[in-house]
Scaffold this active site. Structure first.
Site, mmCIF file in Angstrom:
data_model
loop_
_atom_site.group_PDB
_atom_site.id
_atom_site.type_symbol
_atom_site.label_atom_id
_atom_site.label_comp_id
_atom_site.label_asym_id
_atom_site.label_seq_id
_atom_site.Cartn_x
_atom_site.Cartn_y
_atom_site.Cartn_z
ATOM 1 N N ASP A 62 0.819 -1.213 0.000
ATOM 2 C CA ASP A 62 0.000 0.000 0.000
ATOM 3 C C ASP A 62 0.855 1.266 0.000
ATOM 4 O OD1 ASP A 62 0.881 -0.494 2.599
ATOM 5 O OD2 ASP A 62 -1.109 -0.967 3.363
ATOM 6 N N ASP A 131 -8.059 -3.190 13.908
ATOM 7 C CA ASP A 131 -9.439 -3.481 13.488
ATOM 8 C C ASP A 131 -9.505 -4.724 12.605
ATOM 9 O OD1 ASP A 131 -8.127 -2.514 11.272
ATOM 10 O OD2 ASP A 131 -9.688 -1.072 10.695
ATOM 11 N N HIS A 133 -7.708 -5.066 9.779
ATOM 12 C CA HIS A 133 -7.428 -4.807 8.359
ATOM 13 C C HIS A 133 -6.137 -5.506 7.935
ATOM 14 C CE1 HIS A 133 -5.100 -0.832 9.376
ATOM 15 N NE2 HIS A 133 -4.251 -1.797 9.210
ATOM 16 N N GLU A 138 -9.728 -2.000 4.853
ATOM 17 C CA GLU A 138 -10.379 -1.719 6.127
ATOM 18 C C GLU A 138 -11.635 -2.574 6.279
ATOM 19 O OE1 GLU A 138 -8.679 -0.121 8.145
ATOM 20 O OE2 GLU A 138 -7.897 1.781 7.412
HETATM 21 P P1 PGA Z 1 1.798 -2.019 12.467
HETATM 22 O O1 PGA Z 1 0.662 -1.869 11.380
HETATM 23 O O2 PGA Z 1 2.737 -3.070 11.976
HETATM 24 O O3 PGA Z 1 2.441 -0.666 12.515
HETATM 25 O O4 PGA Z 1 1.137 -2.403 13.759
HETATM 26 C C1 PGA Z 1 0.088 -2.998 10.838
HETATM 27 C C2 PGA Z 1 -1.108 -2.632 10.000
HETATM 28 O O5 PGA Z 1 -1.776 -1.634 10.265
HETATM 29 O O6 PGA Z 1 -1.398 -3.379 9.056
#
Ligand code: PGA
Length: 261
Positions: A62, A131, A133, A138
């Site tokens: 992304d 959440d 995702h 999302e």
């Molecule tokens: P993080 O993010 O590794 O910074 O916890 C993971 C994500 O949001 O997919």
């Protein structure tokens, strides 16, 4: 789906990747805090001569919408800082979704085409959001979603805003590989650490496969490992029991759990 619980997520992930290195031609990568130490280990293995990136191709999950590639908080720049500046991957073999485009729909289709033209992703390293995702898919993201522009959830903005000096600079949209883009990978390795991820992980592994928890779609991926520390695994362990070797999943499915320490 296989669940592995270990106090050394970084070391296990790096060993797994290095062990398969010759069979990984196309590697899917994630930004975020979770994989950074795994990338550090890969850099060490590059420096000690164990692995090379020279013939690999990488695709990132992304990118923030509206951030130029050289913006310090763009995911492209972050990946360069965390990994690419140290290793021998040729620039033209390092792919990140377009943060800026005159035609996002065409650019997203081109990203999918590039993955396909490369022969598909052999292994995609993923994180997971609080959440549930995956990438920036999302809550509400369909199983057949493809690379596209999305709005970021409030929890995602809250989790990432501290990386920006001025909170107003944090984008509220992104370009993300879709759920189906990820599901197409021949293997998926999802990493999660810390108690903040425990609920999302429990829903992803033991709940129904549903757009309410996009990581739950991975239950029906044929070759997916969730690699967790004990804090992130706590919710699964509550459902399965600390010495259990199987966790319940959607549709009567069961997932193996291995506790490494
Ligand atoms: P993080 O993010 O590794 O910074 O916890 C993971 C994500 O949001 O997919």
């Amino acid at each position: 789906m296989r669940v592995v619980v270990t106090s050394d997520v970084d070391g296990y992930a790096a060993d797994l990747l290095v062990g398969k290195w010759d069979s990984i031609r196309v590697l899917g990568l994630a930004t975020g805090s979770t994989p950074v130490n795994v990338y550090g280990r890969l850099i060490q293995r590059y420096y000690d001569g164990t692995i090379s990136f020279r013939t690999k191709r990488t695709f990132n999950l992304d990118e923030y919408l509206g951030l130029a590639p050289n913006h310090p908080q763009s995911y492209r720049a972050t990946m360069v800082r965390d990994l690419m500046q140290y290793v021998d991957l040729p620039d033209e073999r390092f792919h990140v979704p377009p943060g800026i485009s005159d035609d996002y729909a065409a650019a997203c289709t081109a990203y999918e085409d590039d993955i396909r033209a490369a022969g598909g992703v052999d292994l995609w390293v993923l994180g997971v959001g609080v959440d549930g995702h995956i990438a920036f898919n999302e809550v509400g993201s369909a199983r057949d979603s493809r690379t596209r522009v999305v709005d970021l959830a409030e929890s995602t903005v809250a989790a990432n805003v501290s990386y920006f000096d001025d909170s107003d600079d944090m984008p509220t949209q992104a370009v993300t590989a879709g759920v189906a883009t990820i599901m197409d990978a021949r293997e998926v390795l999802l990493l999660a650490k810390g108690a903040a991820k425990a609920d999302a992980i429990a829903r992803a592994v033991c709940g129904d496969e549903s757009a309410d928890t996009p990581a739950s779609w991975l239950q029906s991926h044929g070759n997916c490992t969730f690699l967790l520390d004990s804090a992130a695994a706590a919710g699964i362990v509550n459902s399965a029991g600390a010495d259990a070797t199987r966790a319940p999943g959607a549709g009567g499915r069961e997932h193996s759990i291995e506790f490494l320490d």
